[in-house]
Design an enzyme around this catalytic site. Sequence first.
Site, short mmCIF file in Angstrom:
data_model
loop_
_atom_site.label_atom_id
_atom_site.label_comp_id
_atom_site.label_asym_id
_atom_site.label_seq_id
_atom_site.Cartn_x
_atom_site.Cartn_y
_atom_site.Cartn_z
N ARG A 112 -10.05 -4.06 12.55
CA ARG A 112 -10.41 -5.41 12.36
C ARG A 112 -9.61 -6.38 12.68
NH1 ARG A 112 -6.05 -7.54 9.73
NH2 ARG A 112 -5.85 -7.01 7.34
N GLU A 211 -10.03 -14.08 2.54
CA GLU A 211 -8.45 -14.23 3.04
C GLU A 211 -8.38 -14.98 4.31
OE1 GLU A 211 -5.69 -11.09 2.35
OE2 GLU A 211 -4.45 -12.00 4.04
N ARG A 215 -13.12 -12.18 9.50
CA ARG A 215 -12.55 -10.87 9.56
C ARG A 215 -13.58 -10.03 10.40
NH1 ARG A 215 -8.32 -9.03 5.84
NH2 ARG A 215 -6.77 -10.51 6.32
N CYS A 257 -1.69 -14.74 5.64
CA CYS A 257 -0.73 -14.06 5.09
C CYS A 257 0.07 -13.70 6.44
CB CYS A 257 -1.48 -12.62 4.52
SG CYS A 257 -0.01 -11.70 4.15
N THR A 259 1.69 -11.18 7.07
CA THR A 259 1.64 -9.83 7.73
C THR A 259 0.38 -9.79 8.73
OG1 THR A 259 -0.09 -9.22 6.14
CG2 THR A 259 2.35 -9.02 5.42
N ARG A 266 -5.70 -4.59 12.33
CA ARG A 266 -5.51 -3.41 11.48
C ARG A 266 -6.57 -2.10 11.87
NH1 ARG A 266 -5.67 -0.47 6.51
NH2 ARG A 266 -7.38 -1.31 5.63
N ARG A 295 -2.41 3.44 2.63
CA ARG A 295 -3.51 2.60 1.73
C ARG A 295 -4.41 3.64 0.85
NH1 ARG A 295 -4.95 -3.39 3.81
NH2 ARG A 295 -2.85 -3.93 4.44
N GLU A 300 -6.39 -2.01 0.18
CA GLU A 300 -5.12 -2.28 -0.22
C GLU A 300 -4.84 -2.49 -1.67
OE1 GLU A 300 -4.31 -6.33 0.88
OE2 GLU A 300 -2.18 -5.87 1.33
P1 ADP Z 1 -8.43 -5.30 5.22
O1 ADP Z 1 -8.47 -4.04 6.17
O2 ADP Z 1 -9.82 -6.03 5.88
O3 ADP Z 1 -7.32 -5.93 5.33
P2 ADP Z 1 -8.53 -3.52 2.92
O4 ADP Z 1 -7.47 -2.59 3.12
O5 ADP Z 1 -8.96 -4.39 1.68
O6 ADP Z 1 -8.43 -5.10 3.88
O7 ADP Z 1 -9.68 -2.83 3.55
C1 ADP Z 1 -11.21 -3.32 3.41
C2 ADP Z 1 -12.35 -2.36 3.21
O8 ADP Z 1 -12.53 -1.52 4.44
C3 ADP Z 1 -12.11 -1.60 1.97
O9 ADP Z 1 -13.18 -1.03 1.35
C4 ADP Z 1 -11.68 -0.12 2.74
O10 ADP Z 1 -12.08 0.94 2.02
C5 ADP Z 1 -12.52 -0.14 4.16
N1 ADP Z 1 -11.74 0.58 5.14
C6 ADP Z 1 -10.74 0.67 5.80
N2 ADP Z 1 -10.45 1.31 6.62
C7 ADP Z 1 -11.78 1.97 6.75
C8 ADP Z 1 -11.93 3.33 7.62
N3 ADP Z 1 -11.17 3.89 8.53
N4 ADP Z 1 -13.23 3.56 7.29
C9 ADP Z 1 -14.05 3.26 6.34
N5 ADP Z 1 -13.54 2.17 5.50
C10 ADP Z 1 -12.48 1.65 5.76
N1 ARG Z 2 0.05 -11.02 -0.93
C1 ARG Z 2 -0.37 -9.74 -1.35
C2 ARG Z 2 1.29 -9.05 -1.51
O1 ARG Z 2 2.17 -9.53 -1.33
C3 ARG Z 2 -0.80 -8.98 -0.01
C4 ARG Z 2 0.04 -8.89 1.15
C5 ARG Z 2 -0.63 -8.31 2.44
N2 ARG Z 2 -2.05 -8.16 2.46
C6 ARG Z 2 -2.61 -8.94 2.74
N3 ARG Z 2 -3.98 -8.57 2.55
N4 ARG Z 2 -2.57 -10.08 3.13
O2 ARG Z 2 1.19 -7.90 -2.00
#
Ligand code: ADP
Ligand code: ARG
Length: 346
Positions: A112, A211, A215, A257, A259, A266, A295, A300
């Site tokens: 993403r 956020e 995305r 954010c 990060t 990501r 993760r 997250e």
């Molecule tokens: P983001 O990557 O968008 O910052 P999250 O870590 O919250 O946020 O992940 C968002 C969603 O994407 C969650 O439901 C997570 O399980 C899913 N996800 C992340 N990576 C994968 C993957 N490789 N395969 C399937 N689902 C994924």
């Molecule tokens: N603000 C949250 C923390 O400090 C998330 C930080 C990184 N993740 C994100 N989705 N921006 O733990």
Amino acid sequence: MTYPTFSTDCQSMLCRFLTPEMFEALKDVQTSNGFTLEQAIRSGVDNPDSSIGVYAGDEESYILYAALFDPIIEAYHGFHPTDAHRSDLDPAKLKAPNPDPEGEFILSTRIRVGRNVADLPLGPAITREQRDEVERRVVAGLETLTGDLAGTYYPLTGMSPETQRALIEDHFLFKEGDRFLESAGLNRDWPSGRGIYHNHDKTFLVWVNEEDQMRIISMQPGGDIAEVFRRLVRAIAGIGSQVPFARSAHLGYLTSCPTNLGTAMRASVHIALPKLTEDRERFEAICAKHHLQIRGVHGEHSESEGGVYDISNLRRLGVTEVEAVQDMVDGVVELIAEEKRLRGTA
Ligand code: ADP
Ligand code: ARG
């Protein structure tokens, strides 16, 4: 407002870098969107278990509050204030033959990027009218996409709770009520202006006004990372031709954010490595060597379930998109080799 009191066990970057002197110098400084230091740090103040704890309301936040943001950006990405960010979205440069052609370890791959609309505030400082405008402009742009990127936009308003729950459970949709986003002002007027677009196969999806304002997501079962990257690159180009993205020469794509700055990318796999993950230290050491983040299976702040982990690139700024994905690919190759060695099948 007075300097916040942090508990002695607070580990966030906000606690590490916000000094009383810095606070005094910046507490009355506002961006032209009226965004203040108090708003920038509220999430980390309300949530002492934050890892970072700050959000930006606009590009100016990164400039006016640089005394706080710069050390956080450097600690997270290893990116120094005098460094320059470079972009490279050329899929031909990625070396990513499927690391798991037999489908033994990798359940799915997802890449993403975050994007925001140029010349509007970021989510923490946006007004309801501006957020609705973002939704209209992004959806209009998405409606021009054709072929495998053609799809439908589903606003959160009016979505049945069952549909919403199923989309979250199946890893397609963002969750609701995140306390970090709540304190950052990112959940204001929820669910108005939020939604998800996806193609028929749910291999291309766009989250609207979570956020970040966008995305842009490419995902599919299995470990064909190159195919997921190629689809994402086409999608970014298609949307970018309709909606101008917020970007700065120094920080790359601008995100709420710190990060996510730079590539805002990501790239992750959901992977099961039952032998290796028994040895947490070894598992973490290989991930650290390749700049990977671990993760849980629901993203997250979630835990692993059934031994499945989400492994992704940690660095997003100061590396190109190709390099960010390559970090993940190279790390996954080594993780799988180690798992096979431990099983005695290498
Ligand atoms: P983001 O990557 O968008 O910052 P999250 O870590 O919250 O946020 O992940 C968002 C969603 O994407 C969650 O439901 C997570 O399980 C899913 N996800 C992340 N990576 C994968 C993957 N490789 N395969 C399937 N689902 C994924
Ligand atoms: N603000 C949250 C923390 O400090 C998330 C930080 C990184 N993740 C994100 N989705 N921006 O733990």
